[in-house]
Motif scaffolding. Structure first.
Motif, short mmCIF file in Angstrom:
data_model
loop_
_atom_site.label_atom_id
_atom_site.label_comp_id
_atom_site.label_asym_id
_atom_site.label_seq_id
_atom_site.Cartn_x
_atom_site.Cartn_y
_atom_site.Cartn_z
N LEU A 283 -4.98 10.44 -35.98
CA LEU A 283 -5.00 11.79 -36.53
C LEU A 283 -4.72 12.85 -35.47
CD1 LEU A 283 -5.58 13.52 -39.01
CD2 LEU A 283 -8.01 13.49 -38.38
N TRP A 284 -5.36 12.70 -34.32
CA TRP A 284 -5.27 13.76 -33.31
C TRP A 284 -4.26 13.49 -32.22
CZ3 TRP A 284 -7.49 18.26 -34.38
CH2 TRP A 284 -8.51 18.27 -35.34
N GLY A 285 -3.91 12.25 -32.01
CA GLY A 285 -3.00 11.92 -30.92
C GLY A 285 -3.77 11.61 -29.64
N VAL A 286 -3.14 10.81 -28.79
CA VAL A 286 -3.80 10.39 -27.55
C VAL A 286 -4.19 11.57 -26.67
CG1 VAL A 286 -3.69 8.76 -25.66
CG2 VAL A 286 -1.96 8.66 -27.45
N GLY A 287 -3.21 12.44 -26.42
CA GLY A 287 -3.44 13.54 -25.48
C GLY A 287 -4.62 14.40 -25.89
N PRO A 288 -4.60 14.94 -27.10
CA PRO A 288 -5.75 15.75 -27.53
C PRO A 288 -7.06 14.98 -27.54
CG PRO A 288 -3.85 16.23 -28.90
CD PRO A 288 -3.47 15.07 -28.02
N MET A 289 -7.02 13.74 -27.98
CA MET A 289 -8.26 12.95 -27.99
C MET A 289 -8.82 12.84 -26.58
SD MET A 289 -9.76 11.80 -30.67
CE MET A 289 -10.69 10.30 -30.39
N ARG A 290 -7.97 12.51 -25.65
CA ARG A 290 -8.46 12.33 -24.28
C ARG A 290 -8.91 13.65 -23.69
NH1 ARG A 290 -6.63 6.97 -21.56
NH2 ARG A 290 -7.30 8.02 -19.67
N PHE A 304 -18.78 15.17 -31.46
CA PHE A 304 -17.51 15.01 -32.17
C PHE A 304 -17.45 16.00 -33.31
CE2 PHE A 304 -14.73 13.01 -35.35
CZ PHE A 304 -13.63 12.72 -34.57
N GLU A 305 -16.58 16.99 -33.19
CA GLU A 305 -16.40 17.92 -34.30
C GLU A 305 -14.99 18.51 -34.29
OE1 GLU A 305 -19.26 21.09 -34.00
OE2 GLU A 305 -19.27 20.99 -31.82
N THR A 306 -14.53 18.80 -35.48
CA THR A 306 -13.16 19.25 -35.67
C THR A 306 -12.78 20.42 -34.76
OG1 THR A 306 -13.35 18.55 -37.95
CG2 THR A 306 -11.53 20.00 -37.42
N GLU A 307 -13.68 21.39 -34.68
CA GLU A 307 -13.40 22.56 -33.86
C GLU A 307 -13.03 22.19 -32.43
OE1 GLU A 307 -13.34 26.06 -33.82
OE2 GLU A 307 -12.75 25.53 -35.86
N ARG A 308 -13.78 21.24 -31.87
CA ARG A 308 -13.57 20.85 -30.48
C ARG A 308 -12.25 20.09 -30.33
NH1 ARG A 308 -16.97 23.59 -30.97
NH2 ARG A 308 -15.16 24.84 -30.45
N ALA A 312 -8.92 21.02 -28.07
CA ALA A 312 -8.21 20.07 -27.21
C ALA A 312 -6.73 20.02 -27.59
CB ALA A 312 -8.84 18.68 -27.34
N HIS A 313 -6.47 20.12 -28.87
CA HIS A 313 -5.09 20.13 -29.33
C HIS A 313 -4.36 21.35 -28.77
CE1 HIS A 313 -1.77 20.77 -32.21
NE2 HIS A 313 -1.73 19.45 -32.22
N SER A 314 -5.01 22.49 -28.78
CA SER A 314 -4.40 23.70 -28.23
C SER A 314 -4.09 23.53 -26.75
CB SER A 314 -5.33 24.90 -28.39
OG SER A 314 -5.62 25.12 -29.74
N VAL A 315 -5.01 22.92 -26.05
CA VAL A 315 -4.81 22.71 -24.61
C VAL A 315 -3.60 21.82 -24.38
CG1 VAL A 315 -5.80 21.67 -22.54
CG2 VAL A 315 -7.25 23.05 -24.04
N GLY A 400 -1.69 14.93 -14.98
CA GLY A 400 -2.05 14.78 -16.38
C GLY A 400 -1.81 13.35 -16.87
N ASP A 401 -0.68 12.80 -16.53
CA ASP A 401 -0.34 11.48 -17.06
C ASP A 401 -0.91 10.34 -16.23
OD1 ASP A 401 0.93 12.91 -18.94
OD2 ASP A 401 2.93 12.13 -18.60
N GLU A 402 -0.74 10.45 -14.91
CA GLU A 402 -1.15 9.34 -14.06
C GLU A 402 -2.67 9.24 -13.97
OE1 GLU A 402 -0.34 8.17 -9.45
OE2 GLU A 402 1.24 9.31 -10.46
N VAL A 403 -3.33 10.37 -13.85
CA VAL A 403 -4.78 10.35 -13.65
C VAL A 403 -5.55 10.55 -14.96
CG1 VAL A 403 -6.73 11.35 -12.41
CG2 VAL A 403 -4.49 11.22 -11.30
N LEU A 404 -5.21 11.59 -15.70
CA LEU A 404 -5.97 11.86 -16.92
C LEU A 404 -5.47 11.05 -18.11
CD1 LEU A 404 -6.39 15.75 -16.71
CD2 LEU A 404 -7.79 13.96 -15.69
N GLY A 405 -4.25 10.59 -18.02
CA GLY A 405 -3.71 9.77 -19.11
C GLY A 405 -3.49 10.53 -20.40
N ILE A 406 -3.13 11.82 -20.30
CA ILE A 406 -3.00 12.61 -21.52
C ILE A 406 -1.58 12.61 -22.09
CG2 ILE A 406 -5.00 14.07 -21.08
CD1 ILE A 406 -3.17 16.20 -19.98
#
Length: 480
Positions: A283-290, A304-308, A312-315, A400-406
């Motif tokens: 639903l949210w995608g890897v990046g936003p979830m992480r 865990f809540e939609t607002e949060r 993350a999705h906005s970020v 972002g990708d190598e360390v955070l895996g987003i």
RNA sequence: GGCGGGGUAGCCAAGUGGUAAGGCAGGGGACUGCAAAUCCCCCAUUCACGGGUUCGAUUCCCGUCCCCGCCUCCA
């Protein structure tokens, strides 16, 4: 500057000091494969993955072991309910676990040992404890004699004498002491069992980790991870079994992650308030979830809540938007990493401090702000700004990708693939729109833009015509 | 009851013995035909509450209240 980790045993942040310079051996308590992973499991996955990726990024040679508990009461129960072999349940949910973790961008373990593959090692350890009089067999069960291990309780800070519960002690009739715990359980009818010196049976839960960790990582390995809810009794017992048998130190650093909450409760199978991890990632995608997982320090609770998730999705959107814009503005200009360096330093300083992910993400935000500030100049062809913006974007993707895996690059690549497919249609629509705009027929122009927006295509008008791109993540479901 | 973690702006969330990062949301402005993206400005004299230590505490100590986790399976 170097990495400092909070160690549960010492109740303090301590410098990470591996057994061997430059090498990190990590063991993580994995799943009991009895059902699908939920969002709480994902936090364990992301936190341990972050630790592992960061150590690798800092140059450590990392060995990452995560076990699978493939024999257990609940697996047997489920198998009975479905009238299938317990091994089938275990296999099904091991696959599901691995698939889900992969979807969350978690690197596969270097070694994934199974409990049922280590019966001999477990029995050996049990025998050693019996030989040393630290364990005893009763009618096919073998119990660890807790009071024989003076350090018992050191991880969870419990006094043995404060622990008598009395009430619901399992096997109270056979234990010398209610505190003693089973390492080997005698076979019951219709249950999987294995031969042993004490009769047919199966292993207790705690023994597998003591045995498998020592086998694959050796004595006194570097980091043992797990959920905070495993501190007692699981990890306490692991320590007892290993150290009672071999002396020495079982593990150098204990890293525990906090629980995921639903409202005010812990997300947990027994409470029944679980959200499927696979569905959430879908639903949210890897990046936003992480990014959501990384929005709180790893030891604190996370709700865990939609607002949060939306935050993350906005970020994630802000990050990918910057990378896209930066690449477009910089063209083929050679990146200049000078400006980026201060952001790298800030990121590393944050991560060095017990993997302070929220602070690390904040550093990336400042990187993006810095980059956006230069974007205008870069777009107008300022070569210095172009090089700086390119350097910043490269660093953002690297960290972002190598360390955070987003998954910034992957998200952009997905979008690019979509863009390629729809380009002819979009282009022709945009040509019509350009004509309409030239005629000042804004109603038509806006209708076309709305149509594209609805299809996930963002149109941005600029001095040199319209720029367009596909949104990188499916828009999150809004349940309000 | 025992052990542990926590209470920071509308929300999320860092942090420090010297007067509060970052994000989201919101308000104003620039840009735009309108948007979008981006930029600029505003948005906690205050860090659960009450004491104490200190020249000075949100940060240290004591007490109180509230929340969460573990003490039984649990990431």
């Amino acid at each position: 500057m170097s990495l400092v980790l909070y160690d549960t045993l010492r109740r303090d942040k301590v410098p990470f000091s591996p057994r061997t310079e430059g090498v990190a051996a990590i063991y993580v308590c994995g799943p009991t494969v009895q059902s699908e992973a939920h969002v709480g499991h994902g936090r364990l996955g992301v936190v341990t993955d972050l630790l592992r990726r960061y150590l690798a990024y800092r140059g450590y040679d990392v060995t990452f072991v995560q076990n699978v508990t493939d024999i257990d009461d609940k697996i047997i129960l489920r198998a009975r309910r479905e009238q299938v072999d317990p091994a089938e349940i275990a296999t099904r949910y091991t696959r599901a676990w691995n698939r889900t973790m992969e979807a969350l961008g978690i690197l596969p373990p270097d070694i994934q040992p199974f409990a049922t593959g280590h019966l001999l090692e477990m029995q050996q350890l049990i025998q050693e404890l019996i030989d040393q009089d630290k364990a005893y067999a009763v009618d096919g069960d073998v119990f660890f004699r807790v009071r024989s291990f003076p350090d018992y309780g050191k991880l969870s800070r419990r006094q043995v004498d404060d622990m008598q519960q009395g009430e619901d002690v399992v096997d109270a009739d056979r234990k010398e002491d209610p505190l003693d715990f089973a390492m080997w359980k005698t076979a019951k009818p219709d249950e999987p069992s294995w031969p042993s010196p004490w009769g047919d049976g199966r292993p207790g839960w705690h023994i597998e980790c003591s045995a498998m960790a020592a086998k694959h990582l050796g004595e006194g390995f570097d980091i043992h991870c797990g959920g905070l809810d495993l501190v007692f009794p699981h990890h306490e017992n692991e320590i007892a079994q290993h150290e009672a048998a071999h002396g020495g130190t079982f593990v150098r650093h204990w890293v525990h992650n906090g629980m995921v909450r639903m409202g005010d409760d812990k997300m947990s199978k027994s409470i029944g308030n679980v959200v499927s991890l696979e569905e959430a990632v879908g639903l949210w995608g890897v990046g936003p979830m992480r990014l959501w997982y990384l929005s709180a320090q790893h030891r604190t609770p996370l709700t865990f809540e939609t607002e949060r998730l939306r935050d993350a999705h906005s970020v994630h959107q802000r990050f990918t938007t910057f990378v896209r814009s930066a690449r477009a503005a910089a063209g083929e200009t050679e990146p200049d990493a000078t400006v980026a360096q201060t952001h790298r330093d800030a990121f590393i300083a944050a991560m060095d401090d017990d993997l302070n992910a929220p602070a690390a993400v904040a550093a990336l935000h400042e990187l993006v702000s810095d980059g956006n500030d230069r974007l205008g100049r870069a777009s107008s062809g300022d070569a210095t700004a172009q090089a700086e913006v390119a350097g910043l974007a490269a660093l953002l993707v690297e960290l972002g990708d190598e360390v955070l895996g987003i998954g910034l690059d992957a998200a952009l690549a997905d979008a690019a693939a979509l863009e390629q497919r729809v380009a002819p249609v979009v282009q022709s629509l945009l040509e019509s729109r350009a004509k309409a705009r030239a005629d000042r027929d804004f109603a038509t122009a806006d209708a076309i833009r709305d149509q594209l927006t609805a299809a996930g295509i963002v149109v941005e008008d600029g001095p040199s015509g319209a720029r367009w791109y596909a949104t990188v993540q499916a828009p999150p479901a809004l349940d309000d």
